[in-house]
Design a protein around this motif. Structure first.
Motif, PDB file in Angstrom:
ATOM      1  N   ARG A 293       0.843  -1.202   0.000  1.00 57.26           N
ATOM      2  CA  ARG A 293       0.000   0.000   0.000  1.00 57.26           C
ATOM      3  C   ARG A 293       0.878   1.251   0.000  1.00 57.26           C
ATOM      4  NH1 ARG A 293      -4.966  -2.237  -1.024  1.00 57.26           N
ATOM      5  NH2 ARG A 293      -5.851  -3.362   0.757  1.00 57.26           N
ATOM      6  N   GLU A 294       0.345   2.301  -0.594  1.00 51.93           N
ATOM      7  CA  GLU A 294       1.010   3.600  -0.539  1.00 51.93           C
ATOM      8  C   GLU A 294       0.110   4.573   0.192  1.00 51.93           C
ATOM      9  OE1 GLU A 294       3.653   6.425  -3.440  1.00 51.93           O
ATOM     10  OE2 GLU A 294       1.733   5.735  -4.236  1.00 51.93           O
ATOM     11  N   CYS A 295       0.678   5.330   1.104  1.00 53.55           N
ATOM     12  CA  CYS A 295      -0.070   6.316   1.892  1.00 53.55           C
ATOM     13  C   CYS A 295       0.483   7.699   1.583  1.00 53.55           C
ATOM     14  CB  CYS A 295       0.061   6.008   3.382  1.00 53.55           C
ATOM     15  SG  CYS A 295      -0.701   7.239   4.464  1.00 53.55           S
ATOM     16  N   PHE A 296      -0.391   8.582   1.111  1.00 55.63           N
ATOM     17  CA  PHE A 296      -0.008   9.963   0.800  1.00 55.63           C
ATOM     18  C   PHE A 296      -0.485  10.868   1.924  1.00 55.63           C
ATOM     19  CE2 PHE A 296      -1.071  14.125  -1.051  1.00 55.63           C
ATOM     20  CZ  PHE A 296       0.196  14.508  -1.464  1.00 55.63           C
ATOM     21  N   VAL A 297       0.425  11.666   2.468  1.00 58.45           N
ATOM     22  CA  VAL A 297       0.126  12.556   3.596  1.00 58.45           C
ATOM     23  C   VAL A 297       0.264  14.002   3.140  1.00 58.45           C
ATOM     24  CG1 VAL A 297       0.756  13.196   5.957  1.00 58.45           C
ATOM     25  CG2 VAL A 297       1.077  10.834   5.183  1.00 58.45           C
ATOM     26  N   ASP A 298      -0.728  14.811   3.443  1.00 56.29           N
ATOM     27  CA  ASP A 298      -0.689  16.237   3.102  1.00 56.29           C
ATOM     28  C   ASP A 298      -1.201  17.020   4.311  1.00 56.29           C
ATOM     29  OD1 ASP A 298      -0.330  18.539   1.675  1.00 56.29           O
ATOM     30  OD2 ASP A 298      -2.088  18.300   0.400  1.00 56.29           O
ATOM     31  N   VAL A 299      -0.398  17.962   4.775  1.00 56.38           N
ATOM     32  CA  VAL A 299      -0.733  18.714   5.993  1.00 56.38           C
ATOM     33  C   VAL A 299      -0.565  20.206   5.726  1.00 56.38           C
ATOM     34  CG1 VAL A 299      -0.237  19.048   8.448  1.00 56.38           C
ATOM     35  CG2 VAL A 299       0.153  16.811   7.402  1.00 56.38           C
ATOM     36  N   ALA A 300      -1.518  20.998   6.181  1.00 57.10           N
ATOM     37  CA  ALA A 300      -1.375  22.461   6.212  1.00 57.10           C
ATOM     38  C   ALA A 300      -1.522  22.887   7.664  1.00 57.10           C
ATOM     39  CB  ALA A 300      -2.432  23.135   5.338  1.00 57.10           C
ATOM     40  N   LEU A 301      -0.552  23.629   8.170  1.00 64.62           N
ATOM     41  CA  LEU A 301      -0.625  24.030   9.573  1.00 64.62           C
ATOM     42  C   LEU A 301      -0.001  25.402   9.771  1.00 64.62           C
ATOM     43  CD1 LEU A 301       1.993  22.007  11.708  1.00 64.62           C
ATOM     44  CD2 LEU A 301       2.193  22.415   9.272  1.00 64.62           C
ATOM     45  N   ARG A 302      -0.473  26.091  10.795  1.00 60.08           N
ATOM     46  CA  ARG A 302       0.075  27.395  11.170  1.00 60.08           C
ATOM     47  C   ARG A 302      -0.229  27.640  12.637  1.00 60.08           C
ATOM     48  NH1 ARG A 302      -3.697  31.456  12.657  1.00 60.08           N
ATOM     49  NH2 ARG A 302      -3.133  32.980  11.093  1.00 60.08           N
ATOM     50  N   TRP A 303       0.642  28.411  13.268  1.00 59.30           N
ATOM     51  CA  TRP A 303       0.438  28.792  14.665  1.00 59.30           C
ATOM     52  C   TRP A 303       0.039  30.257  14.727  1.00 59.30           C
ATOM     53  CZ3 TRP A 303       3.646  24.745  13.658  1.00 59.30           C
ATOM     54  CH2 TRP A 303       3.586  23.638  14.529  1.00 59.30           C
ATOM     55  N   GLY A 304      -0.856  30.574  15.656  1.00 56.19           N
ATOM     56  CA  GLY A 304      -1.315  31.947  15.820  1.00 56.19           C
ATOM     57  C   GLY A 304      -1.017  32.462  17.217  1.00 56.19           C
ATOM     58  N   THR A 305      -1.429  33.680  17.450  1.00 59.70           N
ATOM     59  CA  THR A 305      -1.147  34.343  18.722  1.00 59.70           C
ATOM     60  C   THR A 305      -2.027  33.835  19.857  1.00 59.70           C
ATOM     61  OG1 THR A 305      -2.682  36.098  18.088  1.00 59.70           O
ATOM     62  CG2 THR A 305      -0.336  36.452  17.616  1.00 59.70           C
ATOM     63  N   GLY A 306      -3.138  33.170  19.537  1.00 55.22           N
ATOM     64  CA  GLY A 306      -4.055  32.693  20.568  1.00 55.22           C
ATOM     65  C   GLY A 306      -3.608  31.378  21.169  1.00 55.22           C
ATOM     66  N   TYR A 307      -4.518  30.733  21.883  1.00 54.93           N
ATOM     67  CA  TYR A 307      -4.193  29.457  22.520  1.00 54.93           C
ATOM     68  C   TYR A 307      -5.203  28.361  22.171  1.00 54.93           C
ATOM     69  CZ  TYR A 307      -7.573  31.444  25.795  1.00 54.93           C
ATOM     70  OH  TYR A 307      -8.694  32.022  26.342  1.00 54.93           O
ATOM     71  N   ASP A 308      -6.216  28.672  21.356  1.00 52.83           N
ATOM     72  CA  ASP A 308      -7.174  27.654  20.934  1.00 52.83           C
ATOM     73  C   ASP A 308      -6.548  26.773  19.856  1.00 52.83           C
ATOM     74  OD1 ASP A 308      -9.151  28.571  22.628  1.00 52.83           O
ATOM     75  OD2 ASP A 308      -9.900  30.019  21.164  1.00 52.83           O
ATOM     76  N   THR A 309      -6.881  25.494  19.883  1.00 56.24           N
ATOM     77  CA  THR A 309      -6.396  24.536  18.888  1.00 56.24           C
ATOM     78  C   THR A 309      -7.537  24.185  17.943  1.00 56.24           C
ATOM     79  OG1 THR A 309      -4.841  23.595  20.480  1.00 56.24           O
ATOM     80  CG2 THR A 309      -5.336  22.289  18.525  1.00 56.24           C
ATOM     81  N   VAL A 310      -7.308  24.319  16.653  1.00 57.00           N
ATOM     82  CA  VAL A 310      -8.294  23.936  15.641  1.00 57.00           C
ATOM     83  C   VAL A 310      -7.664  22.823  14.810  1.00 57.00           C
ATOM     84  CG1 VAL A 310      -9.729  24.665  13.727  1.00 57.00           C
ATOM     85  CG2 VAL A 310      -9.215  26.275  15.574  1.00 57.00           C
ATOM     86  N   MET A 311      -8.196  21.623  14.924  1.00 52.15           N
ATOM     87  CA  MET A 311      -7.628  20.456  14.252  1.00 52.15           C
ATOM     88  C   MET A 311      -8.706  19.778  13.417  1.00 52.15           C
ATOM     89  SD  MET A 311      -4.882  18.522  13.976  1.00 52.15           S
ATOM     90  CE  MET A 311      -4.737  17.112  12.897  1.00 52.15           C
TER      91      MET A 311
END
Length: 695
Positions: A293-311
């Motif tokens: 099997r082949e698994c393709f991973v694609d991630v977009a991420l950024r950190w902000g000034t707040g403390y809430d996590t959006v996943m």
């Protein structure tokens, strides 16, 4: 009930009977959530086609009669005969469980559907389902009643149904233009199965459509709601279209609740693994076979000034809200890289022997994780958790490799952003450790406890949190008057020196090191940010008591910014108030020996209305009318009567009805971007009441 139990007591449910008998096993529940899940099953089939490069538009129509229709311009469901069953491809898809083109036959490289039960489950739970397929220059049609194929006498749900007697028929009902293919499915949810209040939620549908459009760049999804309850003022149906070409990078920017300290980073890679799966042989035997099997991973991420996590995490475009092995690998990779980088920069960051934890790293993170893999293993048909074990290490390896490359990059922007990121996660670590260290000392003191509360706090005697009130007052002069005006049983006072730090522009560490902010957090006793625990709050009400002038309004805004960013649950539960001190004191003169009457007014308009009323009734007042410039000008009796005594005061409760809109307003008014604030001030100047400004 009988004690006898033998083979004739056993029931064997054939075909779609099992779905109707136990619908919760397939769709989770029979309320609105189950109705929406059925719709996702149909939509996801069209999305899988688009994902494979077939078709670029999906239409979803909510009809007035309670039915829903999904249209696409993909390849169309096969209409030829399936050799094993002798049935048309359309009938196989809609009447046979575990039948479809997603079992590794090469029709789909990666898809959301993998159990082959989606369309057939929806059909089994529908009072009526109509399907039309454009293929081979013809339009083919078939109808079903609770999973059974047949013919309806008309287009409505109440039309008479005649099941096929000996053999079913896929009818040709028209001609399709040359080269045009696609599928149209319309169904009515069965009210024998679903609860009476089960319905399609437009907002949830729009959210899912927007999410899918982000995940499949170039795909347009159009939602048209023709139900009478949702038509607009002009009587026209509500229609919304979603299309995004930026992919998950644009999605991460859309989800981000705060200003970024890093750009949106795109990390991608692939990995392979071997999986042993049973493969059906021509002889009919199932033979265990090793499959690469082949698994393709694609991630977009950024950190902000707040403390809430959006996943947000997805497998083949299917949302996995409860995570799974891919999300575990994502967190594992993040932890490994950031801990390693923090250790390498420990001297600059002044970390000591402390270690980063997962919550420190996830604070302020907005991330979209997508994984594409053939035949993934989900926990249940609702597909909320990915179970394929090998995916965890592949995702962790991709994150480790790509994120390390970002931290070791020689580019100026990468160096600046990674440095800011390390500062942020370390400051979160220090805030967590500080909160844990002071957790006990921040609680209400009693005779047996020592207290580390601020020296300038004038506390109350009562230990009843519900009844107690904390007044945050502007300046020491107001504190002196407020001391004499308060009820010391349940009213506490905390003075602040003028304008506190603007926390919208400052880092967590700057906020914690600011004396005024720290004393407020320490006094309230619930911590701040991610560690905030409202059950530890020492006061039932927090009341901001500032002067009734522009500076007082500015101080109030700065304090509200602090509460919104770091103690938001206080606002959400309606425990933050603004005191409303009077602007004017009018002494109305009474004739004879009758004592004069004191009237307080709270605005220029109210004052003018009062004086006009007194003039009309022939009554006089003492000149000049007293105008309060600040709380310090009031006597203790006056302050108590107008602002602090519960029997006569006026309080404004600070409410939070839309957190996203509130966040945007705080960022506009208090954030780093000057140009939007200047535009707002210029555009709003004509609405300003000059009388409300002290000059």
């Amino acid at each position: 009930m009988t004690a006898e139990y033998s083979a004739h007591h056993l029931q064997v449910l054939e075909g779609l009977e099992a779905v109707r008998k136990r619908p919760g096993m397939y769709i989770g529940s029979t309320d609105s959530r189950g109705v929406m899940h059925c719709l996702w099953e149909i939509i996801d089939n069209s999305v899988d086609e688009a994902l494979g490069g077939h078709g670029s538009r999906i239409d979803i129509i909510l009809h007035p009669d309670g039915s829903v229709e999904v249209r696409d311009r993909a390849r169309g469901i096969p209409v030829d005969i399936e050799p094993r069953t002798g049935l048309s491809g359309v009938e196989v898809v809609f009447t046979k469980l575990h039948a479809g083109g997603k079992f590794g036959g090469g029709s789909y490289a990666a898809s959301g559907g993998l159990h082959g039960v989606g369309a057939s489950v929806v059909n089994a739970l529908s009072e009526r389902l109509d399907v039309e397929v454009d293929r081979g220059g013809k339009t083919w049609a078939m109808s079903f009643h609770r999973g059974e194929p047949g013919v309806f006498s008309g287009p409505s749900i109440d039309a008479a149904f005649t099941p096929f007697d000996k053999s079913s028929e896929l009818r040709v009902v028209g001609r399709a233009a040359k080269g045009v293919t696609g599928t149209r499915i319309r169904y009515w949810a069965d009210r024998q199965i679903f609860t009476k209040d089960a319905t399609f939620h437009l907002d949830e549908l729009e959210q899912r459509a927007r999410q899918t459009a982000f995940l499949v760049p170039g795909l347009e999804i159009v939602i048209r709601d023709e139900r009478p309850s949702t038509v607009n003022a002009s009587g026209a149906p509500v229609e919304t279209s979603y299309r995004y070409d930026g992919g998950i990078s644009e999605y991460a920017d859309f989800l981000a609740p705060d200003e970024g300290i890093t750009d949106t980073w795109r990390l991608s890679g692939t990995g392979t693994f071997t999986e042993t799966v049973p493969v059906l042989q021509p002889t009919g035997a199932m033979v265990p076979t090793d499959v690469q099997r082949e698994c393709f991973v694609d991630v977009a991420l950024r950190w902000g000034t707040g403390y809430d996590t959006v996943m947000r995490s997805y497998v083949n475009i299917i949302a996995t809200p409860k995570g799974g092995t891919h999300q575990q690998g994502f967190e594992q990779g993040l932890m490994k890289v950031l801990r390693s980088q923090a250790d390498q920069n420990a001297r600059r960051l002044k970390m000591g022997s402390d270690k980063l934890e997962k919550d420190d790293i996830l604070a302020g993170l907005t991330a979209v994780l997508t994984v594409r893999v053939a035949e993934p293993q989900f926990e249940g048909q609702t597909k909320e958790i990915l179970g394929t074990p090998a995916v965890r290490q592949i995702v962790a390896n991709v994150l480790t490799r790509e994120l390390t490359a970002r931290f070791t990059s020689s580019k100026r922007d990468d160096k600046a952003q990674t440095s800011l990121l390390l500062d942020k996660v370390v400051s979160e670590m220090k805030a967590r450790i500080s909160a844990r260290t002071h957790k006990e000392t921040q609680r209400r003191k009693n005779a047996l406890e020592s207290s580390s509360l601020p020296v300038k706090l004038v506390d109350c005697r009562s230990s009843d949190v519900e009844q107690s009130e904390l007044f945050i007052v502007e300046g020491n002069s107001a504190l002196g008057t407020a001391k004499d005006a308060r009820n010391s049983e349940y009213q506490a006072l905390l003075p602040i020196r003028g304008k506190i730090l603007n926390v919208q522009k400052s880092s967590v560490s700057d906020m914690l090191s600011n004396a005024e902010c720290a004393s407020i957090i320490q006094t309230i006793g619930s911590g701040s940010g991610r560690t905030f625990d409202i059950t530890q709050a020492r006061y039932g009400k927090v009341i901001i008591m500032s002067d009734a002038d522009v500076d007082g309004a500015h101080i109030r805004t700065l304090l509200l910014t602090l509460f919104f960013r770091y103690m938001r649950p206080l606002i959400e539960e309606g425990r933050v108030f603004a005191a409303v001190p009077p602007l004017h004191r009018v002494i109305v003169m009474n004739p004879g020996t009758k004592p004069n009457e004191t009237v307080y007014t709270y605005s220029e308009q109210e004052l003018h209305a009062l004086l006009s009323k007194l003039t009309k009734t022939g009554r006089r007042w003492q000149e000049p009318v007293q105008r309060y410039k600040g709380l310090g000008e009031m006597d203790a009796d006056q302050l108590a009567e107008t602002t602090m005594d519960r029997s006569g005061r006026l309080l404004r409760r600070v409410r939070l009805e839309d957190a996203e809109a509130a966040g945007a307003v705080f960022e506009l008014l208090m954030g780093n971007e000057v140009a939007p604030r200047r535009e707002f001030i210029v555009d709003s100047s004509d609405r300003l009441s000059r009388e409300s400004i002290d000059a």
